[in-house]
Design a protein around this motif. Structure first.
Motif, PDB file in Angstrom:
ATOM      1  N   PHE A 194       0.783  -1.234   0.000  1.00  0.00           N
ATOM      2  CA  PHE A 194       0.000   0.000   0.000  1.00  0.00           C
ATOM      3  C   PHE A 194       0.816   1.287   0.000  1.00  0.00           C
ATOM      4  O   PHE A 194       0.440   2.253  -0.679  1.00  0.00           O
ATOM      5  CB  PHE A 194      -1.026  -0.030   1.143  1.00  0.00           C
ATOM      6  CG  PHE A 194      -2.076  -1.069   0.908  1.00  0.00           C
ATOM      7  CD1 PHE A 194      -3.016  -0.916  -0.100  1.00  0.00           C
ATOM      8  CD2 PHE A 194      -2.108  -2.231   1.661  1.00  0.00           C
ATOM      9  CE1 PHE A 194      -3.977  -1.892  -0.349  1.00  0.00           C
ATOM     10  CE2 PHE A 194      -3.059  -3.212   1.424  1.00  0.00           C
ATOM     11  CZ  PHE A 194      -3.992  -3.047   0.410  1.00  0.00           C
ATOM     12  N   PRO A 195       1.948   1.371   0.707  1.00  0.00           N
ATOM     13  CA  PRO A 195       2.768   2.579   0.522  1.00  0.00           C
ATOM     14  C   PRO A 195       3.233   2.753  -0.916  1.00  0.00           C
ATOM     15  O   PRO A 195       3.237   3.874  -1.445  1.00  0.00           O
ATOM     16  CB  PRO A 195       3.949   2.342   1.477  1.00  0.00           C
ATOM     17  CG  PRO A 195       3.432   1.414   2.511  1.00  0.00           C
ATOM     18  CD  PRO A 195       2.475   0.514   1.784  1.00  0.00           C
ATOM     19  N   LEU A 196       3.615   1.643  -1.574  1.00  0.00           N
ATOM     20  CA  LEU A 196       4.054   1.723  -2.964  1.00  0.00           C
ATOM     21  C   LEU A 196       2.912   2.130  -3.877  1.00  0.00           C
ATOM     22  O   LEU A 196       3.064   3.007  -4.740  1.00  0.00           O
ATOM     23  CB  LEU A 196       4.621   0.366  -3.405  1.00  0.00           C
ATOM     24  CG  LEU A 196       5.017   0.248  -4.879  1.00  0.00           C
ATOM     25  CD1 LEU A 196       6.108   1.257  -5.228  1.00  0.00           C
ATOM     26  CD2 LEU A 196       5.474  -1.172  -5.187  1.00  0.00           C
ATOM     27  N   LEU A 197       1.745   1.521  -3.714  1.00  0.00           N
ATOM     28  CA  LEU A 197       0.597   1.858  -4.555  1.00  0.00           C
ATOM     29  C   LEU A 197       0.195   3.316  -4.379  1.00  0.00           C
ATOM     30  O   LEU A 197      -0.146   4.001  -5.347  1.00  0.00           O
ATOM     31  CB  LEU A 197      -0.575   0.935  -4.235  1.00  0.00           C
ATOM     32  CG  LEU A 197      -0.371  -0.561  -4.505  1.00  0.00           C
ATOM     33  CD1 LEU A 197      -1.564  -1.352  -4.010  1.00  0.00           C
ATOM     34  CD2 LEU A 197      -0.120  -0.830  -5.973  1.00  0.00           C
ATOM     35  N   ALA A 198       0.228   3.802  -3.141  1.00  0.00           N
ATOM     36  CA  ALA A 198      -0.122   5.202  -2.896  1.00  0.00           C
ATOM     37  C   ALA A 198       0.891   6.141  -3.542  1.00  0.00           C
ATOM     38  O   ALA A 198       0.521   7.172  -4.129  1.00  0.00           O
ATOM     39  CB  ALA A 198      -0.205   5.459  -1.391  1.00  0.00           C
ATOM     40  N   ALA A 199       2.174   5.798  -3.461  1.00  0.00           N
ATOM     41  CA  ALA A 199       3.207   6.644  -4.064  1.00  0.00           C
ATOM     42  C   ALA A 199       3.044   6.692  -5.583  1.00  0.00           C
ATOM     43  O   ALA A 199       3.172   7.757  -6.200  1.00  0.00           O
ATOM     44  CB  ALA A 199       4.594   6.129  -3.695  1.00  0.00           C
ATOM     45  N   ALA A 221      -8.507  -2.818   4.878  1.00  0.00           N
ATOM     46  CA  ALA A 221      -9.565  -1.996   4.290  1.00  0.00           C
ATOM     47  C   ALA A 221      -9.246  -0.511   4.431  1.00  0.00           C
ATOM     48  O   ALA A 221      -9.512   0.279   3.514  1.00  0.00           O
ATOM     49  CB  ALA A 221     -10.905  -2.317   4.948  1.00  0.00           C
ATOM     50  N   GLU A 222      -8.662  -0.111   5.555  1.00  0.00           N
ATOM     51  CA  GLU A 222      -8.266   1.290   5.722  1.00  0.00           C
ATOM     52  C   GLU A 222      -7.129   1.662   4.780  1.00  0.00           C
ATOM     53  O   GLU A 222      -7.169   2.708   4.110  1.00  0.00           O
ATOM     54  CB  GLU A 222      -7.839   1.531   7.175  1.00  0.00           C
ATOM     55  CG  GLU A 222      -8.969   1.432   8.183  1.00  0.00           C
ATOM     56  CD  GLU A 222      -8.507   1.677   9.605  1.00  0.00           C
ATOM     57  OE1 GLU A 222      -9.359   1.956  10.461  1.00  0.00           O
ATOM     58  OE2 GLU A 222      -7.284   1.591   9.869  1.00  0.00           O
ATOM     59  N   ASP A 223      -6.098   0.816   4.709  1.00  0.00           N
ATOM     60  CA  ASP A 223      -4.969   1.092   3.821  1.00  0.00           C
ATOM     61  C   ASP A 223      -5.403   1.139   2.356  1.00  0.00           C
ATOM     62  O   ASP A 223      -4.981   2.017   1.593  1.00  0.00           O
ATOM     63  CB  ASP A 223      -3.898   0.012   3.983  1.00  0.00           C
ATOM     64  CG  ASP A 223      -3.006   0.250   5.191  1.00  0.00           C
ATOM     65  OD1 ASP A 223      -3.139   1.310   5.825  1.00  0.00           O
ATOM     66  OD2 ASP A 223      -2.176  -0.625   5.497  1.00  0.00           O
ATOM     67  N   ALA A 224      -6.242   0.183   1.968  1.00  0.00           N
ATOM     68  CA  ALA A 224      -6.706   0.132   0.582  1.00  0.00           C
ATOM     69  C   ALA A 224      -7.557   1.349   0.254  1.00  0.00           C
ATOM     70  O   ALA A 224      -7.439   1.930  -0.836  1.00  0.00           O
ATOM     71  CB  ALA A 224      -7.485  -1.152   0.338  1.00  0.00           C
ATOM     72  N   GLY A 225      -8.411   1.753   1.179  1.00  0.00           N
ATOM     73  CA  GLY A 225      -9.242   2.927   0.953  1.00  0.00           C
ATOM     74  C   GLY A 225      -8.406   4.183   0.765  1.00  0.00           C
ATOM     75  O   GLY A 225      -8.666   4.996  -0.135  1.00  0.00           O
ATOM     76  N   ALA A 226      -7.360   4.335   1.574  1.00  0.00           N
ATOM     77  CA  ALA A 226      -6.498   5.516   1.459  1.00  0.00           C
ATOM     78  C   ALA A 226      -5.752   5.520   0.133  1.00  0.00           C
ATOM     79  O   ALA A 226      -5.690   6.543  -0.569  1.00  0.00           O
ATOM     80  CB  ALA A 226      -5.518   5.547   2.631  1.00  0.00           C
ATOM     81  N   ALA A 227      -5.167   4.369  -0.233  1.00  0.00           N
ATOM     82  CA  ALA A 227      -4.418   4.305  -1.490  1.00  0.00           C
ATOM     83  C   ALA A 227      -5.327   4.544  -2.686  1.00  0.00           C
ATOM     84  O   ALA A 227      -4.929   5.188  -3.669  1.00  0.00           O
ATOM     85  CB  ALA A 227      -3.722   2.951  -1.609  1.00  0.00           C
ATOM     86  N   ASP A 228      -6.560   4.049  -2.622  1.00  0.00           N
ATOM     87  CA  ASP A 228      -7.485   4.238  -3.739  1.00  0.00           C
ATOM     88  C   ASP A 228      -7.897   5.699  -3.869  1.00  0.00           C
ATOM     89  O   ASP A 228      -8.014   6.223  -4.982  1.00  0.00           O
ATOM     90  CB  ASP A 228      -8.719   3.353  -3.548  1.00  0.00           C
ATOM     91  CG  ASP A 228      -9.537   3.222  -4.823  1.00  0.00           C
ATOM     92  OD1 ASP A 228      -8.936   3.016  -5.897  1.00  0.00           O
ATOM     93  OD2 ASP A 228     -10.774   3.324  -4.753  1.00  0.00           O
ATOM     94  N   LEU A 229      -8.108   6.377  -2.754  1.00  0.00           N
ATOM     95  CA  LEU A 229      -8.456   7.796  -2.809  1.00  0.00           C
ATOM     96  C   LEU A 229      -7.300   8.632  -3.345  1.00  0.00           C
ATOM     97  O   LEU A 229      -7.505   9.571  -4.126  1.00  0.00           O
ATOM     98  CB  LEU A 229      -8.870   8.278  -1.420  1.00  0.00           C
ATOM     99  CG  LEU A 229     -10.198   7.715  -0.889  1.00  0.00           C
ATOM    100  CD1 LEU A 229     -10.381   8.065   0.578  1.00  0.00           C
ATOM    101  CD2 LEU A 229     -11.372   8.236  -1.710  1.00  0.00           C
ATOM    102  N   ILE A 230      -6.072   8.303  -2.941  1.00  0.00           N
ATOM    103  CA  ILE A 230      -4.907   9.031  -3.451  1.00  0.00           C
ATOM    104  C   ILE A 230      -4.801   8.887  -4.966  1.00  0.00           C
ATOM    105  O   ILE A 230      -4.445   9.837  -5.673  1.00  0.00           O
ATOM    106  CB  ILE A 230      -3.625   8.534  -2.753  1.00  0.00           C
ATOM    107  CG1 ILE A 230      -3.612   8.998  -1.285  1.00  0.00           C
ATOM    108  CG2 ILE A 230      -2.372   9.033  -3.477  1.00  0.00           C
ATOM    109  CD1 ILE A 230      -2.520   8.380  -0.443  1.00  0.00           C
ATOM    110  N   SER A 231      -5.137   7.702  -5.478  1.00  0.00           N
ATOM    111  CA  SER A 231      -5.031   7.458  -6.924  1.00  0.00           C
ATOM    112  C   SER A 231      -6.296   7.842  -7.685  1.00  0.00           C
ATOM    113  O   SER A 231      -6.377   7.590  -8.890  1.00  0.00           O
ATOM    114  CB  SER A 231      -4.726   5.980  -7.174  1.00  0.00           C
ATOM    115  OG  SER A 231      -5.849   5.166  -6.869  1.00  0.00           O
ATOM    116  N   ASN A 232      -7.272   8.421  -7.008  1.00  0.00           N
ATOM    117  CA  ASN A 232      -8.545   8.784  -7.644  1.00  0.00           C
ATOM    118  C   ASN A 232      -9.265   7.579  -8.250  1.00  0.00           C
ATOM    119  O   ASN A 232      -9.758   7.616  -9.376  1.00  0.00           O
ATOM    120  CB  ASN A 232      -8.335   9.868  -8.709  1.00  0.00           C
ATOM    121  CG  ASN A 232      -7.962  11.207  -8.109  1.00  0.00           C
ATOM    122  OD1 ASN A 232      -8.553  11.627  -7.122  1.00  0.00           O
ATOM    123  ND2 ASN A 232      -6.959  11.858  -8.681  1.00  0.00           N
ATOM    124  N   GLY A 233      -9.281   6.477  -7.478  1.00  0.00           N
ATOM    125  CA  GLY A 233     -10.076   5.317  -7.868  1.00  0.00           C
ATOM    126  C   GLY A 233      -9.459   4.438  -8.930  1.00  0.00           C
ATOM    127  O   GLY A 233     -10.186   3.822  -9.713  1.00  0.00           O
TER     128      GLY A 233
END
Length: 338
Positions: A60-65, A91-103
């Motif tokens: 998740f840190p990589l996906l968010a970056a 679920a929290e980590d995935a939700g944050a990474a998805d919001l950072i990437s705009n879905g």
């Protein structure tokens, strides 16, 4: 049009021959390759997750970056081993990474493959219940995760909270609308592909599958895909499911390509993984004209809507961008993928 992405296992090695000699190298190079892939018109950047290994392990840190550095490319995993996962924290980590990437998250999850240590999930605090296998534990974690992604409240609020609460039961935050519909199950058997279809997950099928009929790998995999789609229809899910397969494909267009991958014929291989007889798909490596003919005969590639190219990440960003570009420019148009 077929979507084309890359799948990186994220290896690193201190060997002088490796362009990725540390975890830091792999993480930064993974981000740089995703940016380069987006510039080339590649559709997806996917990453494998292995614990206790010199490979990518915390997605998740990589996906968010990557989500923060790109704007169009799909970002995903192939796959996260659910035996190791706390579905609530995930679920929290995935939700944050998805919001950072705009879905743009496309999360592949699964029971996982044999790992570097014996029962590694035990070190993460998990063990199967009485009479339950570790695979069943992983599928149970997946079911809890899917339920959490629906965004329904389930937790009783504190009557005297530090911050005011919305009315009703509380859900996990941050919540990303639509992520539940972008979850994939990595399946090595027909049975788990059918299970994934019933739960409304998309299907990921790799270069490894349970050898269920003795037929060539691509024929067994194509049948798995057709059975999965039939089960999806019978379950009554709206819309069409997506199916990805992974392949090692190299177009030999220069001396460097031939030095790395022009080493003769490759065939399917049979082996044992734990107690499962498995069949491993071949590597495709040839000059573009021949490669096109060989890929055209692969039934599973024809069935899938998404193709993930497994890349040799230790050869560096520049060479892997070249690998992707040769497929996009020399191979994909002739096969109708672009």
């Amino acid at each position: 049009m077929k979507k084309i992405g890359f799948l990186s296992f994220g290896h690193w090695s201190p060997s002088p021959q490796s362009a990725a000699r540390s975890a830091k190298d792999v993480l930064h190079q993974s981000i740089d390759l995703a940016v380069a892939a987006e510039d080339l018109g590649v559709d997806g950047a996917y990453f494998r997750v292995h614990h206790f290994a010199q490979q990518l392990a915390s997605p998740f840190p990589l996906l968010a970056a990557i989500g923060a550095r790109t704007s169009r490319i799909e970002i995903g995993t192939g796959v996260i081993d659910m035996r190791y996962e706390n579905p609530f924290y995930m679920a929290e980590d995935a939700g944050a990474a998805d919001l950072i990437s705009n879905g743009r998250l496309q999360l592949g999850i699964s029971r996982g493959s044999p790992e570097q240590v014996i029962d590694g999930w035990r070190y993460f605090g998990y063990k199967p219940e009485e009479g339950q296998t570790d695979g069943e534990m992983g599928r149970k974690h997946a079911e809890v995760f899917l339920d959490l992604l629906k965004g329904k409240g389930f937790a009783q609020p504190n009557p005297r909270p530090m911050f005011s609460n919305p009315p009703g039961l509380l859900r996990l935050e941050p919540y990303s609308e639509g992520l539940r519909h972008r979850i994939w199950w990595g399946s090595a058997s027909n049975a788990t592909a059918l299970w994934a279809a019933k739960l409304g997950m998309h299907l990921q099928s790799s270069t490894l599958k349970q050898d269920e009929t003795g037929e060539p790998f691509h024929i067994q995999q194509a049948r798995q895909i057709r059975l999965y789609r039939q089960a999806w229809r019978e379950a009554g899910h709206p819309g069409l499911p997506r199916v990805s397969i992974s392949r090692s494909i190299f177009a030999l267009v220069n001396d460097q390509d031939r030095a790395y991958f022009g080493h003769g014929e490759n065939d399917d291989q049979i082996g044992m993984i734990e107690s499962m007889r498995a069949i491993f798909g071949r590597t495709y490596a040839a000059e573009p004209d021949r490669l096109i003919d060989e890929l055209r005969a692969d039934e599973a590639i024809a069935e899938a809507d998404t193709l993930l190219l497994t890349i040799p990440n230790q050869l560096g960003v520049a060479y892997n961008a070249h690998v992707l570009e040769t497929i996009i420019t020399h191979v994909a148009p002739a096969l109708g993928w672009r």
